[in-house]
Design a protein around this motif. Sequence first.
Motif, PDB file in Angstrom:
ATOM      1  N   CYS A  77      -5.143  -9.774  -0.362  1.00 53.84           N
ATOM      2  CA  CYS A  77      -3.910 -10.269   0.432  1.00 53.84           C
ATOM      3  C   CYS A  77      -2.849  -9.659   0.129  1.00 53.84           C
ATOM      4  CB  CYS A  77      -3.819 -11.856   0.253  1.00 53.84           C
ATOM      5  SG  CYS A  77      -5.128 -12.919   0.907  1.00 53.84           S
ATOM      6  N   TRP A  78      -2.373  -9.590  -1.330  1.00 57.53           N
ATOM      7  CA  TRP A  78      -1.387  -8.921  -1.815  1.00 57.53           C
ATOM      8  C   TRP A  78      -1.124  -7.632  -1.364  1.00 57.53           C
ATOM      9  CZ3 TRP A  78      -0.083  -4.970  -4.854  1.00 57.53           C
ATOM     10  CH2 TRP A  78       1.328  -4.771  -5.496  1.00 57.53           C
ATOM     11  N   PHE A  79      -2.227  -6.729  -1.496  1.00 61.00           N
ATOM     12  CA  PHE A  79      -2.151  -5.379  -1.016  1.00 61.00           C
ATOM     13  C   PHE A  79      -1.941  -5.013   0.466  1.00 61.00           C
ATOM     14  CE2 PHE A  79      -3.979  -1.389   0.102  1.00 61.00           C
ATOM     15  CZ  PHE A  79      -3.428  -0.538  -0.826  1.00 61.00           C
ATOM     16  N   LEU A  80      -2.299  -6.361   1.318  1.00 56.76           N
ATOM     17  CA  LEU A  80      -2.364  -5.975   2.832  1.00 56.76           C
ATOM     18  C   LEU A  80      -0.811  -6.373   3.065  1.00 56.76           C
ATOM     19  CD1 LEU A  80      -3.531  -5.413   5.610  1.00 56.76           C
ATOM     20  CD2 LEU A  80      -3.890  -8.223   5.423  1.00 56.76           C
ATOM     21  N   LYS A  81      -0.300  -7.325   2.314  1.00 62.89           N
ATOM     22  CA  LYS A  81       1.085  -7.509   2.616  1.00 62.89           C
ATOM     23  C   LYS A  81       2.054  -6.425   2.091  1.00 62.89           C
ATOM     24  CE  LYS A  81       4.576 -11.209   1.550  1.00 62.89           C
ATOM     25  NZ  LYS A  81       4.632 -12.588   0.948  1.00 62.89           N
ATOM     26  N   GLN A  82       1.694  -5.926   0.903  1.00 62.06           N
ATOM     27  CA  GLN A  82       2.629  -4.950   0.429  1.00 62.06           C
ATOM     28  C   GLN A  82       2.434  -3.806   1.370  1.00 62.06           C
ATOM     29  OE1 GLN A  82       4.903  -5.396  -2.285  1.00 62.06           O
ATOM     30  NE2 GLN A  82       4.227  -7.293  -1.875  1.00 62.06           N
ATOM     31  N   HIS A  83       1.520  -3.192   1.672  1.00 66.91           N
ATOM     32  CA  HIS A  83       1.597  -1.915   2.603  1.00 66.91           C
ATOM     33  C   HIS A  83       1.365  -2.108   3.976  1.00 66.91           C
ATOM     34  CE1 HIS A  83       0.401   0.274  -0.766  1.00 66.91           C
ATOM     35  NE2 HIS A  83      -0.097  -0.738  -1.372  1.00 66.91           N
ATOM     36  N   THR A  84       1.311  -3.328   4.670  1.00 67.02           N
ATOM     37  CA  THR A  84       1.392  -3.360   6.181  1.00 67.02           C
ATOM     38  C   THR A  84       2.318  -4.592   6.560  1.00 67.02           C
ATOM     39  OG1 THR A  84      -0.353  -5.073   6.215  1.00 67.02           O
ATOM     40  CG2 THR A  84      -0.785  -2.742   6.478  1.00 67.02           C
ATOM     41  N   GLY A  85       2.729  -5.390   5.788  1.00 67.57           N
ATOM     42  CA  GLY A  85       3.561  -6.705   6.174  1.00 67.57           C
ATOM     43  C   GLY A  85       2.860  -7.763   6.655  1.00 67.57           C
ATOM     44  N   VAL A  86       1.491  -7.481   6.888  1.00 70.32           N
ATOM     45  CA  VAL A  86       0.595  -8.666   7.389  1.00 70.32           C
ATOM     46  C   VAL A  86      -0.005  -9.724   6.261  1.00 70.32           C
ATOM     47  CG1 VAL A  86      -1.562  -9.170   8.474  1.00 70.32           C
ATOM     48  CG2 VAL A  86      -0.380  -6.839   9.080  1.00 70.32           C
ATOM     49  N   GLU A  87       0.415 -10.752   6.495  1.00 71.31           N
ATOM     50  CA  GLU A  87       0.086 -11.885   5.658  1.00 71.31           C
ATOM     51  C   GLU A  87      -1.110 -12.587   5.860  1.00 71.31           C
ATOM     52  OE1 GLU A  87       2.932 -14.516   3.763  1.00 71.31           O
ATOM     53  OE2 GLU A  87       4.442 -13.298   4.263  1.00 71.31           O
ATOM     54  N   ALA A  88      -2.211 -12.270   4.989  1.00 74.61           N
ATOM     55  CA  ALA A  88      -3.461 -12.944   5.108  1.00 74.61           C
ATOM     56  C   ALA A  88      -3.486 -14.177   4.487  1.00 74.61           C
ATOM     57  CB  ALA A  88      -4.642 -11.958   4.830  1.00 74.61           C
ATOM     58  N   LEU A  89      -4.253 -14.919   4.721  1.00 67.82           N
ATOM     59  CA  LEU A  89      -4.776 -16.121   3.662  1.00 67.82           C
ATOM     60  C   LEU A  89      -5.909 -15.931   2.764  1.00 67.82           C
ATOM     61  CD1 LEU A  89      -4.794 -18.879   6.402  1.00 67.82           C
ATOM     62  CD2 LEU A  89      -2.810 -18.461   4.765  1.00 67.82           C
ATOM     63  N   ASN A  90      -5.519 -16.413   1.673  1.00 63.98           N
ATOM     64  CA  ASN A  90      -6.579 -16.276   0.465  1.00 63.98           C
ATOM     65  C   ASN A  90      -7.531 -17.648   0.322  1.00 63.98           C
ATOM     66  OD1 ASN A  90      -7.809 -15.495  -1.914  1.00 63.98           O
ATOM     67  ND2 ASN A  90      -6.373 -16.321  -3.274  1.00 63.98           N
TER      68      ASN A  90
END
Length: 112
Positions: A77-90
């Motif tokens: 989740c953190w990696f996705l948010k940092q590199h794309t701005g997309v917020e996934a749920l954990n």
Amino acid sequence: MFGVQEIDAASLQQKLAAGEKLRLIDVRSEGEFAQGIIPGAEFMPLHTVPLKLDDLKASKDPIVFYCRSGNRSGQACWFLKQHTGVEALNLSGGIIAWYHSGNQIVAPTKAA
């Protein structure tokens, strides 16, 4: 995990039971995946997430990552948010919390 949105097993089950479209992604190892999954989950080992950023960014459905306990999926989740701005749920507590909440785990429909 700091800076990561989480969902608990009960809330995830409610969303799935209500027919909400979610993209469930299992970031465990191949051996763990083979032991059983949340119904409808897809296999994407944590180390492959960086290679799938374009696919994840283009996802039409909200993404929920899970692993065994919630640590690796939190990293995804953190990696996705940092590199794309997309917020996934954990999935808080991972598949362990899912199982202990009385939810179903099934065999994968195809090999990983």
